[in-house]
Design a protein around this motif. Structure first.
Motif, short mmCIF file in Angstrom:
data_model
loop_
_atom_site.label_atom_id
_atom_site.label_comp_id
_atom_site.label_asym_id
_atom_site.label_seq_id
_atom_site.Cartn_x
_atom_site.Cartn_y
_atom_site.Cartn_z
N HIS A 148 -6.13 5.16 2.64
CA HIS A 148 -7.45 4.74 2.18
C HIS A 148 -7.98 3.55 2.97
CE1 HIS A 148 -6.96 7.51 -1.13
NE2 HIS A 148 -5.77 6.98 -1.35
N VAL A 149 -7.20 3.09 3.95
CA VAL A 149 -7.64 2.00 4.82
C VAL A 149 -7.72 2.53 6.24
CG1 VAL A 149 -7.14 -0.31 5.70
CG2 VAL A 149 -6.56 0.28 3.34
N PRO A 150 -8.89 2.49 6.89
CA PRO A 150 -9.00 3.03 8.25
C PRO A 150 -8.20 2.20 9.25
CG PRO A 150 -11.00 1.85 7.65
CD PRO A 150 -10.16 1.94 6.40
N TYR A 151 -7.50 2.88 10.14
CA TYR A 151 -6.76 2.18 11.19
C TYR A 151 -6.66 3.05 12.43
CZ TYR A 151 -2.68 5.00 9.78
OH TYR A 151 -1.83 6.03 9.49
N SER A 152 -6.50 2.42 13.56
CA SER A 152 -6.30 3.13 14.82
C SER A 152 -5.27 2.37 15.64
CB SER A 152 -7.61 3.26 15.60
OG SER A 152 -8.13 1.98 15.94
N TRP A 153 -4.67 3.06 16.61
CA TRP A 153 -3.54 2.49 17.35
C TRP A 153 -3.77 2.74 18.83
CZ3 TRP A 153 1.45 1.85 14.44
CH2 TRP A 153 2.44 1.19 15.21
N GLU A 154 -3.92 1.66 19.59
CA GLU A 154 -4.08 1.77 21.04
C GLU A 154 -2.76 1.43 21.72
OE1 GLU A 154 -7.34 -0.46 22.63
OE2 GLU A 154 -8.55 -0.17 20.83
N THR A 155 -2.18 2.38 22.42
CA THR A 155 -0.92 2.16 23.11
C THR A 155 -1.18 1.71 24.54
OG1 THR A 155 0.15 3.87 21.77
CG2 THR A 155 1.25 3.23 23.81
N HIS A 156 -0.57 0.57 24.93
CA HIS A 156 -0.77 0.03 26.27
C HIS A 156 0.45 0.23 27.16
CE1 HIS A 156 -4.30 -1.63 24.45
NE2 HIS A 156 -3.65 -2.55 23.75
N GLU A 158 1.53 10.52 -1.44
CA GLU A 158 1.83 9.77 -2.66
C GLU A 158 2.42 10.69 -3.71
OE1 GLU A 158 -0.30 6.68 -5.82
OE2 GLU A 158 -1.41 7.50 -4.14
N ASP A 159 1.93 11.94 -3.77
CA ASP A 159 2.48 12.90 -4.74
C ASP A 159 3.95 13.15 -4.47
OD1 ASP A 159 0.05 13.17 -5.99
OD2 ASP A 159 -0.53 14.99 -4.89
N PHE A 160 4.34 13.21 -3.19
CA PHE A 160 5.74 13.43 -2.85
C PHE A 160 6.60 12.27 -3.36
CE2 PHE A 160 9.28 12.64 0.10
CZ PHE A 160 9.97 13.84 -0.03
N ARG A 209 -0.86 -9.12 -12.70
CA ARG A 209 -0.19 -8.20 -11.78
C ARG A 209 -0.49 -6.75 -12.15
NH1 ARG A 209 4.08 -5.05 -11.59
NH2 ARG A 209 4.80 -5.66 -13.65
N ILE A 210 -0.39 -6.45 -13.44
CA ILE A 210 -0.68 -5.10 -13.91
C ILE A 210 -2.13 -4.74 -13.61
CG2 ILE A 210 -1.00 -3.70 -15.98
CD1 ILE A 210 1.87 -3.85 -15.07
N THR A 211 -3.03 -5.68 -13.82
CA THR A 211 -4.45 -5.43 -13.56
C THR A 211 -4.68 -5.15 -12.08
OG1 THR A 211 -5.10 -6.87 -15.38
CG2 THR A 211 -6.78 -6.39 -13.73
N SER A 212 -4.03 -5.90 -11.22
CA SER A 212 -4.17 -5.70 -9.78
C SER A 212 -3.70 -4.31 -9.37
CB SER A 212 -3.38 -6.76 -9.02
OG SER A 212 -3.45 -6.55 -7.63
N VAL A 213 -2.57 -3.89 -9.92
CA VAL A 213 -2.04 -2.57 -9.61
C VAL A 213 -2.98 -1.47 -10.12
CG1 VAL A 213 -0.15 -0.96 -10.04
CG2 VAL A 213 0.35 -3.35 -9.54
N PHE A 214 -3.50 -1.66 -11.33
CA PHE A 214 -4.44 -0.68 -11.89
C PHE A 214 -5.69 -0.55 -11.03
CE2 PHE A 214 -8.50 -0.68 -14.27
CZ PHE A 214 -8.58 0.69 -14.53
N LEU A 215 -6.29 -1.68 -10.64
CA LEU A 215 -7.52 -1.65 -9.86
C LEU A 215 -7.29 -1.01 -8.49
CD1 LEU A 215 -9.01 -5.15 -10.71
CD2 LEU A 215 -9.80 -2.92 -11.54
N GLU A 216 -6.12 -1.27 -7.91
CA GLU A 216 -5.83 -0.65 -6.62
C GLU A 216 -5.61 0.85 -6.77
OE1 GLU A 216 -2.68 -1.03 -2.91
OE2 GLU A 216 -2.82 -2.62 -4.40
N GLU A 272 -8.97 2.52 -7.17
CA GLU A 272 -9.71 2.64 -5.92
C GLU A 272 -9.11 3.71 -5.01
OE1 GLU A 272 -12.92 2.09 -3.76
OE2 GLU A 272 -12.52 1.04 -5.66
N ARG A 273 -7.82 3.93 -5.13
CA ARG A 273 -7.16 4.92 -4.28
C ARG A 273 -7.60 6.35 -4.59
NH1 ARG A 273 -1.21 3.98 -4.88
NH2 ARG A 273 -0.88 1.85 -4.22
N GLN A 274 -8.20 6.57 -5.74
CA GLN A 274 -8.63 7.92 -6.10
C GLN A 274 -9.88 8.33 -5.32
OE1 GLN A 274 -6.26 9.19 -8.12
NE2 GLN A 274 -5.52 7.08 -7.98
N PHE A 275 -10.49 7.40 -4.62
CA PHE A 275 -11.75 7.64 -3.95
C PHE A 275 -11.65 7.26 -2.47
CE2 PHE A 275 -12.36 6.44 -8.38
CZ PHE A 275 -13.07 7.52 -8.87
N PRO A 276 -12.54 7.85 -1.61
CA PRO A 276 -13.61 8.79 -1.95
C PRO A 276 -13.07 10.20 -2.18
CG PRO A 276 -13.54 8.45 0.39
CD PRO A 276 -12.53 7.50 -0.18
N ILE A 277 -13.82 11.00 -2.90
CA ILE A 277 -13.48 12.40 -3.12
C ILE A 277 -14.05 13.20 -1.95
CG2 ILE A 277 -13.86 14.41 -4.61
CD1 ILE A 277 -13.90 12.46 -6.97
#
Length: 292
Positions: A73-81, A94-96, A181-188, A191-196
């Motif tokens: 859910h976080v965009p990332y890219s990797w440039e190999t030099h 995550e299901d696994f 801590r529980i609230t932080s985990v819940f909010l994360e 957010e992980r359920q989206f975008p659909i």
């Protein structure tokens, strides 16, 4: 500058979809760029070489061995030099991992958190140990061992826990108490359920009870934690996030109302219509028409 060849990944993605995980050695395809069509896989990568990793709004210059954690859910890219790049990579859903009773370490890990620390510098001793784990994973995924999936989950947990031991404690997100801590985990997790991204994979976590079950805590404890920490109820957070996603789907997709209702976890389109009108004061069709 020569463009790195793209490798066909349809078979690779099909295997991921069926198994929920895949492990490979980077040295075998360091000159190719893999393009993943699926976006719901976590990634752990142990690599040695020179590269630049772009993660969300940050960039990391890498000159030696690092352990990288990718969040779908976080965009990332990797440039190999480096002309020569070695290491290992593992993708898993995550299901696994959630089939394990000990998946909470993933949810709590600062490596996968938005705004967390996705990269660790690895010393020689740690590198040798992690090399062994990845090699065992590669060997194991080729076997027909009856409990192979459980063993692979254990290896993934072992890597995460080794990383947690290496990470300096002052770099962790420090929560004032268990409720925050529980609230932080819940909010994360919310957010992980989206975008659909497709109408045929409906939202599964859409009630406070569903989230409390996913977090393995009592719903009353979750409600208390969220309310005391944020001033809003668990249901309010869920409702507001679903409503935002509903607006986005109505605006940016050509899905019909029934498809959007199903994607958002509503059993019938009329339930979705009533929900949307209560939140916005208008029905989904009228909202979409006014966008034109």
């Amino acid at each position: 500058m020569a463009t790195k060849p793209e490798r066909s990944v349809s078979k690779f993605n099909n295997e991921l979809k069926l198994k929920g995980f895949n492990v490979w050695e980077l040295d075998e395809d360091c000159k190719a760029t893999r393009v993943y069509s699926r976006k719901d896989f976590y990634k752990i990568c142990l690599s040695t070489g020179t590269s630049t990793i772009h993660y969300a709004d940050r960039s990391f210059e890498v000159n030696d061995t690092v352990l990288f954690f990718g969040n779908p859910h976080v965009p990332y890219s990797w440039e190999t030099h480096s002309p020569h790049y070695t290491g290992y990579a593992c993708l898993f859903s995550e299901d696994f991992l959630r089939l394990s009773e000990r998946s909470e370490s993933l949810l709590q890990s600062p490596f996968f958190k938005i705004g967390g620390t996705p990269i660790l510098n690895i010393g020689q001793a740690q590198r040798e140990f992690l090399n062994t784990i990845f090699q065992k994973m590669i060997e194991e995924q080729q076997t027909e061992y009856l409990y192979k999936d459980d063993l692979m989950r254990n290896y993934i947990h072992l890597i995460i826990h080794e990383a947690l031991k290496l990470q300096p404690s002052e770099s962790f997100d420090q929560h004032k108490n268990a409720l925050s801590r529980i609230t932080s985990v819940f909010l994360e997790l919310l957010e992980r359920q989206f975008p659909i991204e497709t109408p045929d994979r409906p939202l599964l976590l859409n009630t406070a009870q569903a989230y409390s079950s996913a977090l393995a805590i009592h719903v009353n404890y979750l409600n208390r934690a969220v309310k005391e920490t944020t001033g809003k109820s668990t249901t309010t957070h869920i409702t507001e996030r679903v409503a935002r996603e509903a607006r986005a789907l109505l605006q940016h997709t050509d899905w019909n109302i029934a498809e959007i209702a199903y994607a958002l976890g509503f059993e019938y389109p009329t339930y979705f219509n009533n929900f949307f009108k209560k939140i916005t004061g208008t029905n989904p069709s009228a909202f979409r028409e006014n966008l034109v």
